[in-house]
Design a protein around this motif. Structure first.
Motif: not given
Length: 605
Positions: A157-158, A164-166, A169-172
């Motif tokens: 998860v981490d 995803l931050k990179r 993708k805000s929603k994810e």
């Protein structure tokens, strides 16, 4: 009284379980324009199916699936994701296929169908061309494989949160933080769970419904930790915001949540008050599902307390206002509208499948027809090619035949010359002649199957021939062979056995009849990328030669001339070289003939 109450509630729940019949009757009386996103997506899908636009159909399947996923109807979401995936696969749209495969995995994960979800996360990873996307999908697959070990899930998860931050993708990112919170709750780490939920809020600011959902989850964590005041503060703030924004659905749900909190806190009167407010607001805004939910909670409470009067009063109030509630319940209309639209979608899908089948059969027939025509064309081309090959072969055979036809006459003349030397007791000359003749014949035999030979070999062959003839008629003529210095004799090709017959004619029909010594000139000149061959003699000329010839000689000369012309014509047809041949008589007071043969500069056959 209890018996009447039981019958009443039975009727009440039967009515709620089968609302469509009542709704169908109520629809004509009051038309409500629905703004349901699912219905809108279904209508758009219906249009694209009607237009039979494959790319739009796939996009609308995906759009409808997304709406179901947002609503929490994961089974429907899975159904439409699968349809979108099939169409994207057929259209070979890899990027869309990758995206939908991941969404399908999410819908399956939400339904606890972990085996299928793992397979689709892995499939999405293998389809992805981006390394980060591939890693994200594989992390999710590994996370689900380690369901029994929440601690190991944390790492996956981490990792996804950072990736995803990179990828921005805000929603994810929000979904990953929610996963982290749930994972932390399994590890009994409420502090990290609340922190994760709060971080998820930062990525859900533009989605009010998501914000409410996450805040309610935070409130549940506080309740589990017996921090009721903090939970109440969250719910009361959400309730105030819902009232401010006139979000009646959210207001009803927050009242229900507050009621549950008050029950947990052992403050039943406040809980009952919140439930009644939720129940009344549900009636007022025409939301039968939430009215049922609120009423069920109230009745359950009164039942445990033995307060049948209160239950009957609520029951009576509900049925007194039931028809009004059903007529004003837009959610039922939305459900009915969607059902009608979905039925239409099913019908259009069947029609599309039928059209596709007909098109497929038509295409199969067309392909068969085209294939048959193609085979016929190939057969025709094969026949044409075979006929052309036969024609070319016949021309080659004719060319060889004409070339061989020149040799017997030359051989006859040569042997006649030897015979003459022997008759005159010129043994040395006869021996020398035979030696030269044998060398010449060897060269001619080596090149007999070639239509073109190099200029240096042709010149060597012609010189040997002229030497032989000069040996016999040395009192009759001298000769010269001149080759233009600009011609590379080793690389340039010339037609084989085209020049020699004309030299023979010049000697035997022109120069040998002279009383004085004549002269024969053979010149190779290079002009405008063409080779001009000039055979010039100062013999008796064409006219006088014909007068001296017998009938047989005239026939042979005509045949020899035609032979040369036919060979040139065949060479032009076979090799497209544009070879030309002319013969002319010199004008008085000069005598003799001039033969000109012109052919292009040839380096390769």
């Amino acid at each position: 009284m209890k018996r009447h109450l039981l019958i009443g509630f039975s009727l009440f729940f039967l009515t709620l379980l089968f609302p469509q019949q009542t709704t169908a009757q109520a629809l004509p009386e009051k038309k409500v324009e629905t703004k349901n996103k699912i219905s809108k997506a279904a209508v758009e899908l219906s249009k694209s199916l009607d237009e039979n636009d494959e790319s739009k159909i796939a996009a609308n399947y995906e759009k409808l699936a997304n709406e179901f996923l947002n609503k929490g109807d994961n089974a429907k979401a899975e159904e439409y994701y699968k349809r979108a995936l099939n169409t994207y696969t057929k259209l070979k749209l890899n990027e869309d296929k990758t995206r939908v495969t991941r969404s399908l995995a999410k819908a399956q994960e939400n339904q606890k169908n972990f085996d299928s979800a793992i397979k689709n996360y892995e499939a999405a990873g293998s389809l992805s061309k981006d390394e980060a996307e591939e890693k994200i999908n594989l992390n999710d697959a590994n996370r689900l494989k380690n369901q029994a070990d929440p601690a190991s899930q944390t790492n996956y998860v981490d990792s996804n949160i950072e990736l995803l931050k990179r990828e921005k993708k805000s929603k994810e990112v929000k979904e990953a933080y929610v996963q982290k919170a749930e994972n932390s709750l399994e590890l009994k780490d409420k502090k990290v769970a609340i922190e994760s939920y709060k971080k998820a809020l930062d990525y859900a600011k533009d989605k009010p419904e998501e914000v409410i959902k996450i805040k309610n989850e935070i409130a549940k964590v506080y309740v589990a930790d017996n921090q009721f005041d903090k939970a109440l503060a969250i719910n009361e703030k959400l309730l105030a915001e819902a009232k401010t924004t006139n979000n009646y659905t959210a207001e009803i749900k927050q009242l229900q949540s507050l009621a549950a909190l008050y029950f947990e806190k052992k403050e039943p009167q406040k809980a009952i008050s919140s439930l009644k407010n939720a129940y009344n607001l549900s009636f007022q805004k025409g939301n039968s599902a939430e009215a049922k939910k609120s009423l069920s909670s109230l009745i359950q409470y009164y039942k445990t307390k033995g307060e049948d009067k209160e239950s009957m009063a609520l029951y009576q109030q509900f049925f007194d206002n039931f028809e009004k509630l059903i007529k004003s319940d837009t959610t039922l209309i939305d459900a009915k509208t969607f059902q009608i639209t979905e039925d239409k979608i099913r019908q259009l899908e069947k029609e599309k499948d039928l059209k596709d089948e007909l098109i497929s059969k038509k295409n199969s027939f067309n392909y068969f027809l085209l294939g048959s025509v193609g085979l016929l064309l190939l057969l025709f081309l094969f026949i044409v090619k075979a006929l052309y090959s036969i024609k070319i072969k016949n021309k080659e055979i004719a060319l060889q035949s004409l070339r061989r036809e020149m040799n017997p006459h030359f051989i006859f003349n040569s042997l006649n010359s030897v015979n003459q030397f022997i008759a005159e007791n010129k043994e040395l000359e006869a021996n020398k002649y035979l030696t030269s003749y044998s060398n010449l014949m060897r060269n001619m035999m080596e090149n007999s199957n070639k239509d073109f030979i190099s200029l240096d070999k042709e010149v060597e062959q012609l010189k040997k021939y002229l030497d032989l003839e000069h040996l016999r008629f040395q009192d009759k003529f001298d000769f010269e062979i001149v080759v233009d210095d600009s011609l590379d004799a080793e690389r340039v090709f010339v037609p084989n056995m085209i020049i020699q017959p004309n030299l023979e004619n010049a000697i035997w029909h022109g120069l040998r009849y002279l009383e004085t010594k004549g002269f024969l000139s053979l010149r190779f000149e290079y002009t405008n990328r063409k080779i001009n061959v000039f055979i010039e003699d100062n013999g008796i000329g064409l006219t006088k030669s014909r007068e001296l010839k017998t009938t047989n000689q005239k026939i042979y000369e005509s045949r020899g001339l035609n032979n040369t012309k036919e060979r040139i014509e065949l060479l032009n047809e076979l090799y497209k070289k544009d070879i030309s041949f002319t013969i002319s008589e010199k004008e008085l007071p000069e005598s003799g003939t001039v033969v000109q043969i012109v052919f292009p500069l040839i380096y390769k056959i």
